[in-house]
Design a protein around this motif. Structure first.
Motif, short mmCIF file in Angstrom:
data_model
loop_
_atom_site.label_atom_id
_atom_site.label_comp_id
_atom_site.label_asym_id
_atom_site.label_seq_id
_atom_site.Cartn_x
_atom_site.Cartn_y
_atom_site.Cartn_z
N VAL A 1 -0.38 21.73 15.14
CA VAL A 1 0.40 20.92 14.22
C VAL A 1 -0.53 20.26 13.20
CG1 VAL A 1 1.93 18.92 14.03
CG2 VAL A 1 2.14 20.46 15.98
N SER A 2 -0.18 20.39 11.93
CA SER A 2 -0.86 19.69 10.84
C SER A 2 0.18 18.83 10.13
CB SER A 2 -1.46 20.66 9.83
OG SER A 2 -2.38 21.52 10.47
N GLN A 3 -0.26 17.73 9.51
CA GLN A 3 0.69 16.84 8.84
C GLN A 3 0.17 16.39 7.49
OE1 GLN A 3 1.09 13.75 11.80
NE2 GLN A 3 3.04 14.58 12.49
N ILE A 4 1.11 16.17 6.58
CA ILE A 4 0.82 15.55 5.29
C ILE A 4 1.76 14.35 5.18
CG2 ILE A 4 0.76 15.84 2.79
CD1 ILE A 4 0.39 18.86 3.31
N PRO A 5 1.29 13.16 5.59
CA PRO A 5 2.14 11.99 5.50
C PRO A 5 2.03 11.28 4.15
CG PRO A 5 0.22 11.52 6.84
CD PRO A 5 0.11 12.94 6.39
N VAL A 6 3.16 10.74 3.71
CA VAL A 6 3.21 9.82 2.57
C VAL A 6 3.83 8.55 3.11
CG1 VAL A 6 4.14 9.39 0.27
CG2 VAL A 6 3.43 11.71 0.92
N THR A 7 3.07 7.44 3.08
CA THR A 7 3.51 6.21 3.71
C THR A 7 3.46 5.03 2.74
OG1 THR A 7 1.27 5.69 4.49
CG2 THR A 7 2.70 6.95 5.99
N GLU B 1 0.84 -1.19 0.00
CA GLU B 1 0.00 0.00 0.00
C GLU B 1 0.88 1.24 0.00
OE1 GLU B 1 -3.51 1.01 2.87
OE2 GLU B 1 -1.65 1.91 3.65
N LEU B 2 0.49 2.22 -0.80
CA LEU B 2 1.10 3.55 -0.79
C LEU B 2 -0.03 4.53 -0.53
CD1 LEU B 2 3.69 5.23 -1.27
CD2 LEU B 2 3.01 5.37 -3.67
N ALA B 3 0.13 5.42 0.45
CA ALA B 3 -0.95 6.34 0.83
C ALA B 3 -0.42 7.75 1.05
CB ALA B 3 -1.65 5.85 2.10
N ALA B 4 -1.26 8.73 0.75
CA ALA B 4 -0.98 10.14 1.04
C ALA B 4 -2.23 10.70 1.71
CB ALA B 4 -0.66 10.90 -0.23
N GLU B 5 -2.03 11.50 2.77
CA GLU B 5 -3.17 12.01 3.56
C GLU B 5 -2.93 13.46 3.94
OE1 GLU B 5 -3.33 7.70 5.84
OE2 GLU B 5 -2.73 9.49 6.94
N TYR B 6 -4.01 14.09 4.37
CA TYR B 6 -3.91 15.39 5.03
C TYR B 6 -4.53 15.22 6.41
CZ TYR B 6 -4.60 20.06 6.69
OH TYR B 6 -4.58 21.17 7.48
N ARG B 7 -3.72 15.40 7.43
CA ARG B 7 -4.20 15.32 8.81
C ARG B 7 -4.36 16.72 9.35
NH1 ARG B 7 -0.48 10.30 10.98
NH2 ARG B 7 -1.38 8.78 9.55
N GLY B 8 -5.57 17.04 9.79
CA GLY B 8 -5.89 18.36 10.29
C GLY B 8 -5.16 18.71 11.56
N GLU B 9 -5.55 19.79 12.16
CA GLU B 9 -4.83 20.38 13.28
C GLU B 9 -4.98 19.60 14.58
OE1 GLU B 9 -6.52 24.26 13.33
OE2 GLU B 9 -5.31 24.94 11.64
N GLN B 10 -3.85 19.46 15.28
CA GLN B 10 -3.82 18.97 16.65
C GLN B 10 -3.09 20.02 17.47
OE1 GLN B 10 -3.75 14.56 17.66
NE2 GLN B 10 -2.25 14.68 16.03
N ASP B 11 -3.62 20.35 18.63
CA ASP B 11 -3.03 21.37 19.49
C ASP B 11 -2.18 20.72 20.57
OD1 ASP B 11 -4.25 23.45 18.11
OD2 ASP B 11 -6.06 23.33 19.34
N TYR B 12 -1.03 21.34 20.83
CA TYR B 12 -0.13 20.92 21.90
C TYR B 12 0.09 22.13 22.81
CZ TYR B 12 1.02 16.84 19.06
OH TYR B 12 0.96 15.69 18.33
N THR B 13 -0.03 21.94 24.12
CA THR B 13 0.24 22.99 25.07
C THR B 13 1.70 22.88 25.49
OG1 THR B 13 -2.04 22.89 25.83
CG2 THR B 13 -0.45 24.00 27.27
N VAL B 14 2.45 23.96 25.28
CA VAL B 14 3.88 23.94 25.55
C VAL B 14 4.29 25.25 26.21
CG1 VAL B 14 6.17 23.73 24.54
CG2 VAL B 14 4.27 22.50 23.52
N GLY B 15 4.82 25.19 27.43
CA GLY B 15 5.39 26.35 28.10
C GLY B 15 4.53 27.58 28.12
N GLY B 16 3.26 27.46 28.42
CA GLY B 16 2.37 28.60 28.48
C GLY B 16 1.84 29.06 27.14
N GLY B 17 2.27 28.41 26.08
CA GLY B 17 1.78 28.74 24.74
C GLY B 17 1.12 27.54 24.10
N LYS B 18 0.76 27.71 22.85
CA LYS B 18 0.10 26.65 22.12
C LYS B 18 0.75 26.49 20.77
CE LYS B 18 -3.92 27.15 20.00
NZ LYS B 18 -5.34 27.36 19.70
N VAL B 19 0.93 25.23 20.34
CA VAL B 19 1.43 24.92 19.01
C VAL B 19 0.36 24.09 18.31
CG1 VAL B 19 3.21 23.80 17.64
CG2 VAL B 19 3.82 24.91 19.79
#
Length: 194
Positions: free
Chosen positions: A91-97, A71-89
């Motif tokens: 993260v979105s990803q585009i994996p090819v697997t 299998e070969l796949a490409a995706e768009y993964r929407g936003e996930q929030d990470y709380t880091v040091g009083g701020g927010k990051v």
């Protein structure tokens, strides 16, 4: 500790599948044997360090033999929030697997499989908070996955698949401390064979 337990369980599952396949324990005529196809996929991904999970969409192409598949796949993964040091990051990803699959052909329309694969994850960071200046950044991370699933051929030209994968993927320590992107991935796809 959870990753170590999962790795041991995955090794046992893959060994069992290989033994069953090689012994000829379960044989059934596969309607998509020797064919390749493509189609859409959807799913859900949740990293333990993320505040919430995210849905994703993508495309997959699969090639099938009686026992082995790819299998070969490409995706768009929407936003996930990470709380880091009083701020927010955010993260979105585009994996090819790419994944190698080992099938146990129990019945023509019921074929479980184990899988293992590698991927390149184009990762987009959106910073918001006090620890860095707001803005975007990106990088490519490499990861691997192990899992299992079920392939259900609907006819000689289409099959539905559902699978679970555990993704092993580390974030960049310079960007969001020691947060991991490893996590659970559940997906479903529909492949049209030709």
């Amino acid at each position: 500790m959870n990753q170590l337990h999962f790795m041991k369980t995955s090794k046992i599952l893959l060994t069992t599948l290989i033994v069953l396949c090689m012994s000829g324990y379960a044989y059934a005529q596969n309607p998509v044997k020797g064919k390749s196809g493509f189609g859409p996929r959807i799913g859900y991904y949740k990293a333990p360090d993320a505040d919430d999970g995210t849905m994703f969409i993508g495309l997959q192409t699969r090639s099938r033999g009686e026992i082995f598949g790819f299998e070969l796949a490409a995706e768009y993964r929407g936003e996930q929030d990470y709380t880091v040091g009083g701020g927010k990051v955010t993260v979105s990803q585009i994996p090819v697997t790419g994944s190698l699959m080992i099938f146990v052909p129990i019945a023509p329309n019921f074929q479980p499989y184990g899988l293992a694969g590698l991927g390149a994850y184009y990762t987009i960071y959106d910073y918001d908070g006090g620890f860095v200046s707001p803005g975007d950044d990106s990088e490519v991370n490499l990861g691997y996955h192990l899992g299992f699933g079920l392939d259900m051929p609907l006819s000689s030209s289409a099959a539905l698949n559902v699978d679970y994968r555990y993704l092993f993927l580390d974030g960049n320590e310079d960007r969001i401390s020691e947060k991991e992107f490893s996590g659970n991935v559940i997906s479903a796809g529909l492949t049209f064979y030709f």
